[in-house]
Design a protein around this motif. Structure first.
Motif, mmCIF file in Angstrom:
data_model
loop_
_atom_site.group_PDB
_atom_site.id
_atom_site.type_symbol
_atom_site.label_atom_id
_atom_site.label_comp_id
_atom_site.label_asym_id
_atom_site.label_seq_id
_atom_site.Cartn_x
_atom_site.Cartn_y
_atom_site.Cartn_z
ATOM 1 N N VAL A 35 0.825 -1.206 0.000
ATOM 2 C CA VAL A 35 0.000 0.000 0.000
ATOM 3 C C VAL A 35 0.859 1.255 0.000
ATOM 4 C CG1 VAL A 35 -1.783 1.233 1.282
ATOM 5 C CG2 VAL A 35 -1.848 -1.229 1.161
ATOM 6 N N GLY A 36 2.021 1.188 0.620
ATOM 7 C CA GLY A 36 2.902 2.354 0.686
ATOM 8 C C GLY A 36 3.288 2.859 -0.689
ATOM 9 N N ASP A 37 3.585 1.949 -1.616
ATOM 10 C CA ASP A 37 3.940 2.346 -2.978
ATOM 11 C C ASP A 37 2.767 3.016 -3.686
ATOM 12 O OD1 ASP A 37 6.444 1.317 -2.619
ATOM 13 O OD2 ASP A 37 6.017 -0.587 -3.633
ATOM 14 N N LEU A 38 1.574 2.497 -3.449
ATOM 15 C CA LEU A 38 0.396 3.088 -4.086
ATOM 16 C C LEU A 38 0.188 4.524 -3.614
ATOM 17 C CD1 LEU A 38 -2.058 0.066 -3.807
ATOM 18 C CD2 LEU A 38 -0.804 0.804 -5.810
ATOM 19 N N TYR A 39 0.314 4.740 -2.306
ATOM 20 C CA TYR A 39 0.160 6.093 -1.780
ATOM 21 C C TYR A 39 1.282 7.005 -2.274
ATOM 22 C CZ TYR A 39 -3.710 4.987 1.318
ATOM 23 O OH TYR A 39 -4.929 4.650 1.804
ATOM 24 N N MET A 40 2.500 6.491 -2.336
ATOM 25 C CA MET A 40 3.612 7.307 -2.802
ATOM 26 C C MET A 40 3.377 7.739 -4.250
ATOM 27 S SD MET A 40 7.678 6.501 -2.779
ATOM 28 C CE MET A 40 7.623 5.315 -4.106
ATOM 29 N N ASN A 41 2.935 6.825 -5.104
ATOM 30 C CA ASN A 41 2.651 7.169 -6.498
ATOM 31 C C ASN A 41 1.528 8.195 -6.593
ATOM 32 O OD1 ASN A 41 4.610 5.424 -7.386
ATOM 33 N ND2 ASN A 41 3.193 3.750 -7.768
ATOM 34 N N MET A 42 0.490 8.041 -5.768
ATOM 35 C CA MET A 42 -0.625 8.985 -5.794
ATOM 36 C C MET A 42 -0.155 10.391 -5.402
ATOM 37 S SD MET A 42 -4.190 8.980 -3.622
ATOM 38 C CE MET A 42 -3.370 9.314 -2.077
ATOM 39 N N PHE A 43 0.616 10.481 -4.312
ATOM 40 C CA PHE A 43 1.072 11.798 -3.867
ATOM 41 C C PHE A 43 2.078 12.408 -4.836
ATOM 42 C CE2 PHE A 43 -0.376 10.277 0.393
ATOM 43 C CZ PHE A 43 -1.376 11.222 0.529
ATOM 44 N N ASN A 44 2.899 11.588 -5.478
ATOM 45 C CA ASN A 44 3.826 12.113 -6.486
ATOM 46 C C ASN A 44 3.074 12.697 -7.672
ATOM 47 O OD1 ASN A 44 6.104 11.510 -5.035
ATOM 48 N ND2 ASN A 44 6.477 9.559 -6.070
ATOM 49 N N SER A 45 2.016 12.030 -8.111
ATOM 50 C CA SER A 45 1.253 12.555 -9.254
ATOM 51 C C SER A 45 0.510 13.830 -8.878
ATOM 52 C CB SER A 45 0.284 11.500 -9.794
ATOM 53 O OG SER A 45 -0.690 11.182 -8.839
ATOM 54 N N ILE A 46 0.009 13.894 -7.647
ATOM 55 C CA ILE A 46 -0.666 15.114 -7.198
ATOM 56 C C ILE A 46 0.315 16.270 -7.126
ATOM 57 C CG2 ILE A 46 -1.790 16.210 -5.208
ATOM 58 C CD1 ILE A 46 -3.145 13.499 -4.671
ATOM 59 N N SER A 47 1.490 16.024 -6.565
ATOM 60 C CA SER A 47 2.458 17.111 -6.433
ATOM 61 C C SER A 47 2.986 17.568 -7.789
ATOM 62 C CB SER A 47 3.613 16.703 -5.520
ATOM 63 O OG SER A 47 4.336 15.637 -6.078
ATOM 64 N N SER A 48 3.181 16.636 -8.734
ATOM 65 C CA SER A 48 3.645 17.052 -10.063
ATOM 66 C C SER A 48 2.568 17.850 -10.793
ATOM 67 C CB SER A 48 4.070 15.846 -10.893
ATOM 68 O OG SER A 48 2.976 15.017 -11.175
ATOM 69 N N ALA A 49 1.310 17.476 -10.622
ATOM 70 C CA ALA A 49 0.223 18.244 -11.241
ATOM 71 C C ALA A 49 0.122 19.633 -10.623
ATOM 72 C CB ALA A 49 -1.099 17.501 -11.088
ATOM 73 N N ALA A 50 0.325 19.734 -9.315
ATOM 74 C CA ALA A 50 0.280 21.040 -8.651
ATOM 75 C C ALA A 50 1.435 21.924 -9.120
ATOM 76 C CB ALA A 50 0.331 20.869 -7.139
ATOM 77 N N ARG A 51 2.645 21.337 -9.287
ATOM 78 C CA ARG A 51 3.786 22.104 -9.798
ATOM 79 C C ARG A 51 3.519 22.602 -11.210
ATOM 80 N NH1 ARG A 51 6.897 18.533 -7.000
ATOM 81 N NH2 ARG A 51 7.068 17.095 -8.731
ATOM 82 N N GLU A 52 2.964 21.722 -12.041
ATOM 83 C CA GLU A 52 2.663 22.110 -13.422
ATOM 84 C C GLU A 52 1.631 23.241 -13.450
ATOM 85 O OE1 GLU A 52 0.721 20.129 -17.433
ATOM 86 O OE2 GLU A 52 1.623 18.818 -15.933
ATOM 87 N N TYR A 53 0.641 23.161 -12.574
ATOM 88 C CA TYR A 53 -0.368 24.211 -12.499
ATOM 89 C C TYR A 53 0.276 25.541 -12.100
ATOM 90 C CZ TYR A 53 -4.209 27.025 -10.699
ATOM 91 O OH TYR A 53 -5.077 28.047 -10.448
ATOM 92 N N ASP A 54 1.151 25.515 -11.090
ATOM 93 C CA ASP A 54 1.810 26.737 -10.647
ATOM 94 C C ASP A 54 2.690 27.337 -11.734
ATOM 95 O OD1 ASP A 54 0.627 26.759 -8.178
ATOM 96 O OD2 ASP A 54 2.294 25.735 -7.159
ATOM 97 N N GLU A 55 3.387 26.466 -12.481
ATOM 98 C CA GLU A 55 4.237 26.961 -13.564
ATOM 99 C C GLU A 55 3.397 27.635 -14.646
ATOM 100 O OE1 GLU A 55 6.377 23.529 -14.821
ATOM 101 O OE2 GLU A 55 7.609 23.463 -13.011
ATOM 102 N N ASN A 56 2.276 27.013 -14.995
ATOM 103 C CA ASN A 56 1.426 27.568 -16.048
ATOM 104 C C ASN A 56 0.675 28.810 -15.587
ATOM 105 O OD1 ASN A 56 2.194 25.638 -17.892
ATOM 106 N ND2 ASN A 56 0.483 24.291 -17.446
ATOM 107 N N LYS A 57 0.405 28.872 -14.298
ATOM 108 C CA LYS A 57 -0.348 30.010 -13.769
ATOM 109 C C LYS A 57 0.433 31.314 -13.956
ATOM 110 C CE LYS A 57 -2.567 31.611 -9.558
ATOM 111 N NZ LYS A 57 -2.739 31.378 -8.132
ATOM 112 N N ASN A 58 1.745 31.245 -13.851
ATOM 113 C CA ASN A 58 2.573 32.437 -13.969
ATOM 114 C C ASN A 58 3.085 32.662 -15.384
ATOM 115 O OD1 ASN A 58 2.309 32.960 -11.216
ATOM 116 N ND2 ASN A 58 3.988 31.578 -10.719
#
Length: 190
Positions: A78-101
């Protein structure tokens, strides 16, 4: 009614050993020379064959209910599943912040907003042309939408100017760092 998946032949084997002990004194293995034990042997073989048939086998004997066996992917950590989920969320948030500016992304967003407001204004014009609705309320709504649309178009123009200036500055710094040979090679100077 379906038979129990618990082997019935074990009980018959116990009877065979008991009869063998009576006749020969041995209880470790059946004595097939005894006629009663020989008859029980036939029953034992029949029960064992019936137990091993696919119709009476339990799913538990097959390794599970789905597919008859378990694979490593059935029990993923389960740890790997959660790690993958949080990595995808954080990468999407970074991409959003980059595009926002990014001024180019902002210019496109403002253009889309102006287009949506234009469609809403067209619907109001159709209603007024058909004589549907309160004329004064539609006029007020149209004025508000026109104002928002004009603001979006102004913002779009400003962001496009910022984008063009940024691209021109990048181009100028690239040219400043190029050698004369590279400038001739790429046709910048002749």
């Amino acid at each position: 009614m379906m038979k129990s998946p618990i082997p019935a032949h074990d009980a018959i084997m116990d009877k065979m050993k008991a009869k063998s002990k009576e006749s020969s004194g041995r209880d470790d293995a059946p004595d097939y020379s005894n006629a009663e034990v020989a008859d029980l042997k036939k029953d034992y073989d029949k029960a064992k064959a019936e137990h091993d048939s696919p119709a009476s086998m339990s799913p538990l004997n097959q390794g599970g209910y789905v597919g008859g066996g378990m694979s490593a992917s059935d029990y993923a950590p389960v740890g790997d599943l959660y790690m993958n989920m949080f990595n995808s969320i954080s990468s999407a948030a970074r991409e959003y912040d980059e595009n926002k500016n990014d001024s180019e992304v902002q210019a496109n967003a403002k253009a889309m907003k102006a287009q949506r407001l234009g469609k809403r204004i067209d619907k109001i014009d159709k209603k007024q042309g058909a004589g549907v609705g309160d004329g004064q309320a539609l006029d007020d709504k149209r004025r508000k939408l026109e104002k928002k649309r004009a603001e979006a178009l102004v913002d779009q123009t400003e962001f496009e100017d910022i984008t063009n200036k940024s691209k021109q500055n990048d181009y100028n710094s690239l040219i400043a760092n190029m050698t004369e040979a590279d400038k001739k090679k790429y046709g910048i100077i002749t």
